[in-house]
Design a protein around this motif. Structure first.
Motif, PDB file in Angstrom:
ATOM      1  N   TYR A 148       0.797  -1.242   0.000  1.00  0.00           N
ATOM      2  CA  TYR A 148       0.000   0.000   0.000  1.00  0.00           C
ATOM      3  C   TYR A 148       0.826   1.286   0.000  1.00  0.00           C
ATOM      4  N   GLY A 149       2.126   1.180   0.252  1.00  0.00           N
ATOM      5  CA  GLY A 149       2.920   2.388   0.485  1.00  0.00           C
ATOM      6  C   GLY A 149       2.599   2.950   1.855  1.00  0.00           C
ATOM      7  N   ILE A 150       3.516   3.691   2.442  1.00  0.00           N
ATOM      8  CA  ILE A 150       3.276   4.290   3.757  1.00  0.00           C
ATOM      9  C   ILE A 150       3.619   5.768   3.692  1.00  0.00           C
ATOM     10  N   GLU A 151       2.647   6.608   4.047  1.00  0.00           N
ATOM     11  CA  GLU A 151       2.869   8.059   4.028  1.00  0.00           C
ATOM     12  C   GLU A 151       3.434   8.566   5.334  1.00  0.00           C
ATOM     13  N   ARG A 152       2.894   7.988   6.439  1.00  0.00           N
ATOM     14  CA  ARG A 152       3.400   8.469   7.729  1.00  0.00           C
ATOM     15  C   ARG A 152       3.276   7.412   8.794  1.00  0.00           C
ATOM     16  N   ILE A 153       4.132   7.580   9.805  1.00  0.00           N
ATOM     17  CA  ILE A 153       4.208   6.662  10.937  1.00  0.00           C
ATOM     18  C   ILE A 153       4.250   7.507  12.209  1.00  0.00           C
ATOM     19  N   ILE A 154       3.416   7.151  13.176  1.00  0.00           N
ATOM     20  CA  ILE A 154       3.504   7.782  14.499  1.00  0.00           C
ATOM     21  C   ILE A 154       3.633   6.652  15.497  1.00  0.00           C
ATOM     22  N   VAL A 155       4.789   6.572  16.168  1.00  0.00           N
ATOM     23  CA  VAL A 155       5.077   5.422  17.019  1.00  0.00           C
ATOM     24  C   VAL A 155       5.500   5.866  18.419  1.00  0.00           C
ATOM     25  N   SER A 156       4.986   5.156  19.411  1.00  0.00           N
ATOM     26  CA  SER A 156       5.436   5.344  20.792  1.00  0.00           C
ATOM     27  C   SER A 156       5.949   3.996  21.282  1.00  0.00           C
ATOM     28  N   THR A 157       7.120   3.995  21.908  1.00  0.00           N
ATOM     29  CA  THR A 157       7.733   2.722  22.293  1.00  0.00           C
ATOM     30  C   THR A 157       7.666   2.475  23.798  1.00  0.00           C
ATOM     31  N   LYS A 236      10.413   9.943   1.733  1.00  0.00           N
ATOM     32  CA  LYS A 236       9.188  10.754   1.761  1.00  0.00           C
ATOM     33  C   LYS A 236       8.335  10.408   2.987  1.00  0.00           C
ATOM     34  N   ILE A 237       8.632   9.279   3.643  1.00  0.00           N
ATOM     35  CA  ILE A 237       7.816   8.874   4.794  1.00  0.00           C
ATOM     36  C   ILE A 237       7.989   9.874   5.943  1.00  0.00           C
ATOM     37  N   TYR A 257       1.127   3.583  14.662  1.00  0.00           N
ATOM     38  CA  TYR A 257       0.029   4.074  13.832  1.00  0.00           C
ATOM     39  C   TYR A 257       0.612   4.422  12.470  1.00  0.00           C
ATOM     40  N   ILE A 258      -0.018   3.936  11.401  1.00  0.00           N
ATOM     41  CA  ILE A 258       0.476   4.310  10.069  1.00  0.00           C
ATOM     42  C   ILE A 258      -0.675   4.816   9.200  1.00  0.00           C
ATOM     43  N   GLU A 259      -0.307   5.635   8.230  1.00  0.00           N
ATOM     44  CA  GLU A 259      -1.236   5.984   7.163  1.00  0.00           C
ATOM     45  C   GLU A 259      -0.639   5.497   5.855  1.00  0.00           C
ATOM     46  N   THR A 260      -1.418   4.686   5.163  1.00  0.00           N
ATOM     47  CA  THR A 260      -0.920   4.142   3.899  1.00  0.00           C
ATOM     48  C   THR A 260      -1.179   5.134   2.765  1.00  0.00           C
ATOM     49  N   GLU A 261      -0.487   4.918   1.649  1.00  0.00           N
ATOM     50  CA  GLU A 261      -0.696   5.770   0.467  1.00  0.00           C
ATOM     51  C   GLU A 261      -1.988   5.369  -0.239  1.00  0.00           C
ATOM     52  N   LYS A 262      -2.079   4.059  -0.526  1.00  0.00           N
ATOM     53  CA  LYS A 262      -3.288   3.538  -1.172  1.00  0.00           C
ATOM     54  C   LYS A 262      -4.242   3.039  -0.092  1.00  0.00           C
ATOM     55  N   SER A 263      -5.509   2.919  -0.436  1.00  0.00           N
ATOM     56  CA  SER A 263      -6.449   2.385   0.546  1.00  0.00           C
ATOM     57  C   SER A 263      -6.219   0.887   0.702  1.00  0.00           C
ATOM     58  N   PHE A 264      -6.581   0.353   1.844  1.00  0.00           N
ATOM     59  CA  PHE A 264      -6.327  -1.060   2.090  1.00  0.00           C
ATOM     60  C   PHE A 264      -7.589  -1.752   2.577  1.00  0.00           C
ATOM     61  N   ASP A 265      -7.627  -3.054   2.315  1.00  0.00           N
ATOM     62  CA  ASP A 265      -8.678  -3.894   2.871  1.00  0.00           C
ATOM     63  C   ASP A 265      -8.140  -4.507   4.150  1.00  0.00           C
ATOM     64  N   MET A 266      -8.902  -4.402   5.213  1.00  0.00           N
ATOM     65  CA  MET A 266      -8.423  -4.812   6.529  1.00  0.00           C
ATOM     66  C   MET A 266      -8.035  -6.288   6.565  1.00  0.00           C
ATOM     67  N   GLU A 267      -8.872  -7.142   5.983  1.00  0.00           N
ATOM     68  CA  GLU A 267      -8.562  -8.575   6.033  1.00  0.00           C
ATOM     69  C   GLU A 267      -7.329  -8.919   5.204  1.00  0.00           C
ATOM     70  N   GLU A 268      -7.178  -8.200   4.086  1.00  0.00           N
ATOM     71  CA  GLU A 268      -5.990  -8.417   3.266  1.00  0.00           C
ATOM     72  C   GLU A 268      -4.730  -7.969   4.015  1.00  0.00           C
ATOM     73  N   ALA A 269      -4.806  -6.814   4.665  1.00  0.00           N
ATOM     74  CA  ALA A 269      -3.653  -6.310   5.424  1.00  0.00           C
ATOM     75  C   ALA A 269      -3.250  -7.314   6.496  1.00  0.00           C
ATOM     76  N   ARG A 270      -4.253  -7.834   7.166  1.00  0.00           N
ATOM     77  CA  ARG A 270      -4.006  -8.815   8.215  1.00  0.00           C
ATOM     78  C   ARG A 270      -3.338 -10.072   7.642  1.00  0.00           C
ATOM     79  N   SER A 271      -3.802 -10.504   6.475  1.00  0.00           N
ATOM     80  CA  SER A 271      -3.235 -11.737   5.933  1.00  0.00           C
ATOM     81  C   SER A 271      -1.849 -11.488   5.340  1.00  0.00           C
TER      82      SER A 271
END
Lengths: 345, 345
Positions: A148-157, A236-237, A257-271
């Protein structure tokens, strides 16, 4: 490096928390070790370490110690790597370096075998192992990035003390003990041993890992930003990081937390995650199953759970990513790089 | 309620972790208490509790116990509030309820005195105290919201076990002790006592607080989303939450990322936070000063630090927000609402 039956391996920092795990991992994976040379500072030289039932005496890490070595695995701090890695390379060794010394140099591949193994062959003697908190995150991001590509990531560790070495492990244990016994404590190691102030880690959360930069982010936070962009080969991320130490011995957890570039199907992402190399999806909310630090301890994989679509952003996805920070985050990733080189010869 | 010299106060759940802190806070703040009636379940009735040097016997919470009461502070679980709060209101008491029972009812004000005190006067007998993790976040958000507007919030929490009551505090202590002594442990309380499975909290991080909803978010995560929108009176804010329990006794920490509507000046934002009611800015990176759970314990304020502009999003801001979850997150916020009503009479 030519193809061989067995390879001579040097472990630099052999008495440290990561060095010990490298030796254990070489044994566990039955890496084709010819000669094993265990190296450390003059102070630690003379100590005895066991590998495959045989006792080895730790020698002082000096340039000559790399004579005849095929793989030199460094985890003795950045200054040791800066000083000795070139000496090892001159003598024909491939250096796999766990420290921050060379990671961001353009000519040094920064490698997570599940993510960018093709970079290994570009090395000029040194291959860098990324920072622990970066490694597990990019393993989990890779299948989503590819799809899907990834536009942004917000992470807390939520990082374990073993990331600061054996002294920090000992400090958490001793400090916890004293607090439960109502004895006074005197923090000496965390958050950063070399800095003037130290804080209680037992029953606390410390929002500082490594020193702070001028921009208000800690060096650990900047490592996650810069290394992730380099490993994914995408500047660019947009990445935001908050790195926090919590009272856990082994296993970093990350709220990603991520925001993808393209839209994603939840079940597909999981698989995609479930079939990604190095990833184990643990995500059964009805059974209260999700990744946890104590379950990841001693394992090589990266565990991903709490996978859910954001309620507001259509391309937003949350997940909880856990891995053993001294194994996949350090020792195993380094050995894995060596294994990859041996297998693809 | 008419203006009086002293007010009759009932504390429901007087023997619980929050109830105890309410009693301590009433004493500490020298609240003008006339009669104090300490109520609990039949099981806890008969226990002795001290207030201002005087011993009180806990009575069973029954409808008649609210006769003549001005303020009834409830923290004995949602089902107790549902059953007895109406009985208290019928008898002329103002109920300040710490549970989840009434928070999202449109006719019930959900109040954090630093944020929306004007809502108090709209009550019809019941005023709801928000969830602990929501309260401290909105205290920190309020000055930024007023100045710049807030488009979105992405927050990950590091929550103390006291949020699950005394049994969870005891479990962390006992479990930690056993692990240090190499004794077997048997988790029984966390993450959710009433659910079938329990997980180790000592030296671990559990990404579950309260039960899970169908959408993959936990009820705690949904509370933070819904309550924040109600308190700020803005249902356009996009909020993402990940709620995690860590081995800390008192004090929730939160990694909060926001995007403002209007652009902001960093120094102005910092000074707005520093002068906001209930907020203490602790943010001196050179001196390694930032908010921590152990420093917030026993304090009424919300501590904010690690304030920094996002490196990529021009209207992105990160901060680290810490407060004592049983004080500002529960007991103190409830007493503060009562104080506000007494003072503005």
């Amino acid at each position: 490096m030519e193809k061989k039956e067995r390879y001579n391996v040097a472990v630099v920092g052999a008495t440290g928390a990561v060095g010990q795990k490298i030796i254990e991992t070489l044994e566990k994976r039955d890496f084709p070790v010819g000669e094993l040379r265990l190296l450390a500072s003059a102070r630690s030289a003379g100590q005895q370490v066991t590998f495959k039932g045989q006792t080895y005496t730790v020698q002082e890490a000096v340039p000559e110690a790399f004579e005849g070595i095929d793989f030199a695995l460094f985890s003795a701090g950045g200054s040791v790597s800066e000083k000795l890695a070139p000496a090892a390379v001159e003598r024909g060794a491939v250096v796999i370096d766990n420290t921050n010394a060379f990671r961001m140099l353009p000519e040094v591949p920064l490698v997570v075998p599940e993510v960018n193994p093709h970079k290994i062959s570009e090395h000029r003697g040194i291959i860098a192992n990324p920072n622990c908190s970066t490694i597990q995150m990019v393993v989990a991001l890779k299948p989503l990035y590819d799809a899907y590509g990834i536009e942004r990531i917000i992470v807390s560790t939520y990082q374990a003390v073993s990331g600061s070495g054996q002294a920090a492990i000992d400090e958490l244990k001793e400090q916890t003990w004293k607090i439960l016994n109502n004895e006074p404590i005197e923090p000496k190691v965390l958050p950063v041993k070399s800095l003037p102030r130290h804080h209680q880690i037992a029953f606390n959360a410390i929002p500082q890992i490594d020193v702070f930069e001028e921009n208000g982010f800690s060096r650990e936070e900047m490592k996650m930003i810069n290394e992730t962009r380099k490993i994914l080969g995408d500047d660019k991320i947009q990445i935001t990081t908050t790195c926090v130490r919590i009272p856990v011995f082994y296993g970093h957890s990350e709220s990603v937390y991520i925001e993808t570039e393209k839209s994603f199907d939840m079940e597909e992402a999981r698989s995609l995650l479930a079939s990604a190399p190095g990833v184990v999806v643990v995500d059964d909310l009805k059974e209260q199953e999700y990744p946890m630090a104590i379950s990841a301890e001693g394992r090589f994989e990266t565990f991903v759970g709490r996978i859910r679509r954001d309620l507001f952003h259509p391309r937003g996805l949350n997940m909880w990513v856990v891995s053993d920070n001294v194994l996949k985050g350090a020792a195993w990733n380094a050995v894995q790089i060596a294994e990859y080189m041996v297998k693809t010869r």
